[in-house]
Design an enzyme around this catalytic site. Structure first.
Site, short mmCIF file in Angstrom:
data_model
loop_
_atom_site.label_atom_id
_atom_site.label_comp_id
_atom_site.label_asym_id
_atom_site.label_seq_id
_atom_site.Cartn_x
_atom_site.Cartn_y
_atom_site.Cartn_z
N ASN A 251 14.09 -5.84 6.85
CA ASN A 251 14.99 -4.87 7.48
C ASN A 251 14.85 -4.75 9.01
O ASN A 251 15.27 -3.77 9.61
CB ASN A 251 14.89 -3.51 6.78
N GLU B 122 1.02 6.18 15.87
CA GLU B 122 1.35 4.75 15.94
C GLU B 122 1.27 4.17 17.36
O GLU B 122 0.80 3.04 17.54
CB GLU B 122 2.76 4.50 15.40
N LYS C 158 10.62 -6.60 13.98
CA LYS C 158 9.76 -7.25 13.00
C LYS C 158 9.93 -8.77 13.04
O LYS C 158 10.84 -9.28 13.70
CB LYS C 158 10.08 -6.67 11.61
N TYR D 122 0.39 0.64 8.62
CA TYR D 122 1.07 0.98 7.36
C TYR D 122 0.15 1.69 6.36
O TYR D 122 0.40 1.66 5.15
CB TYR D 122 1.67 -0.28 6.74
N HIS E 242 11.26 -1.40 12.95
CA HIS E 242 10.47 -0.22 12.61
C HIS E 242 10.69 0.83 13.69
O HIS E 242 10.75 0.50 14.87
CB HIS E 242 8.98 -0.56 12.55
P1 DAT Z 1 10.96 2.82 7.28
O1 DAT Z 1 10.64 1.43 7.78
O2 DAT Z 1 12.45 3.06 7.22
O3 DAT Z 1 10.22 3.90 8.01
P2 DAT Z 1 9.09 3.24 5.11
O4 DAT Z 1 8.15 3.76 6.13
O5 DAT Z 1 9.35 4.06 3.90
O6 DAT Z 1 10.50 2.87 5.74
O7 DAT Z 1 8.55 1.82 4.60
C1 DAT Z 1 8.00 0.90 5.51
C2 DAT Z 1 8.56 -0.46 5.20
O8 DAT Z 1 8.11 -0.86 3.89
C3 DAT Z 1 10.07 -0.54 5.10
O9 DAT Z 1 10.66 -0.75 6.37
C4 DAT Z 1 10.28 -1.68 4.19
C5 DAT Z 1 9.12 -1.58 3.23
N1 DAT Z 1 9.51 -0.85 2.03
C6 DAT Z 1 9.66 0.48 1.89
N2 DAT Z 1 10.03 0.82 0.64
C7 DAT Z 1 10.09 -0.35 -0.03
C8 DAT Z 1 10.42 -0.70 -1.38
N3 DAT Z 1 10.75 0.23 -2.28
N4 DAT Z 1 10.42 -2.02 -1.72
C9 DAT Z 1 10.08 -2.96 -0.81
N5 DAT Z 1 9.76 -2.70 0.46
C10 DAT Z 1 9.77 -1.42 0.85
MG MG Z 2 8.22 4.38 8.08
#
Ligand code: DAT
Ligand code: MG
Length: 149
Positions: free
Chosen positions: A112, A126, A9, A49, A115
């Site tokens: 973080n 994806e 990212k 997303y 991805h």
């Molecule tokens: P991942 O990236 O571990 O697959 P995800 O698909 O649930 O996690 O979410 C996509 C991204 O969105 C994640 O990397 C960071 C952001 N995100 C997820 N939950 C969040 C939250 N509660 N607050 C802020 N950002 C969040």
């Molecule tokens: Mg995810």
């Protein structure tokens, strides 16, 4: 062999962590079968997303992921999807296990670093968002027999 989409990212690129992140994947034995640097536009980010549409963090997530270049790649290996997820660590770096990319290099859920597709269906959805099939390479490595039994 399984394929999964990995994105370094904007924070990973800006912080000079492309190398360390790729190193973690490579040294586990995962194989990069295509890779490029792009800046995601809003439309691509929305598609990528889409499942998070409507969530409170959605707009900020789109802003962040489109804010600067990313490195996107397809990684292949036995159970690559799960292996990459475990190498990345939990979504919230505060909860990620030590030794994972997110735990070792980041602090906040909104920064973080990486991805990785979260399942076979997600990966199949994806990967074509970023790559045509003819951009994905098929090659063998002489080390494969020392990585896979
Ligand atoms: P991942 O990236 O571990 O697959 P995800 O698909 O649930 O996690 O979410 C996509 C991204 O969105 C994640 O990397 C960071 C952001 N995100 C997820 N939950 C969040 C939250 N509660 N607050 C802020 N950002 C969040
Ligand atoms: Mg995810």
């Amino acid at each position: 062999m399984e394929r999964t989409l990995v994105i370094i990212k904007p924070d990973g690129v800006q912080r000079g962590l492309i190398g360390p992140i790729i190193t973690r994947l490579e040294r586990r034995g995962l194989k990069i079968i295509t890779m490029k640097m792009i800046q995601m536009d809003y439309d691509l980010a929305k598609r990528h997303y889409a499942i998070h549409e409507g969530k409170p963090f959605y707009e900020k997530l789109l802003e962040y992921i489109t804010s600067a270049p990313v490195v996107v790649m397809v990684v292949e290996g036995k159970e690559a999807i799960e292996v990459v997820r475990r190498t990345m660590g939990a979504t919230n770096p505060m909860e990620a296990a030590p030794g994972t990319i997110r735990a070792d290099y980041s602090l906040e859920i909104g920064r973080n670093l990486v991805h990785g597709s979260d399942g076979a269906e997600t990966a199949a959805f994806e990967i074509p968002l970023f790559f045509n099939e003819d951009e994905i390479l098929s090659y063998s490595r002489d080390t494969d027999r020392w990585i896979f039994e």
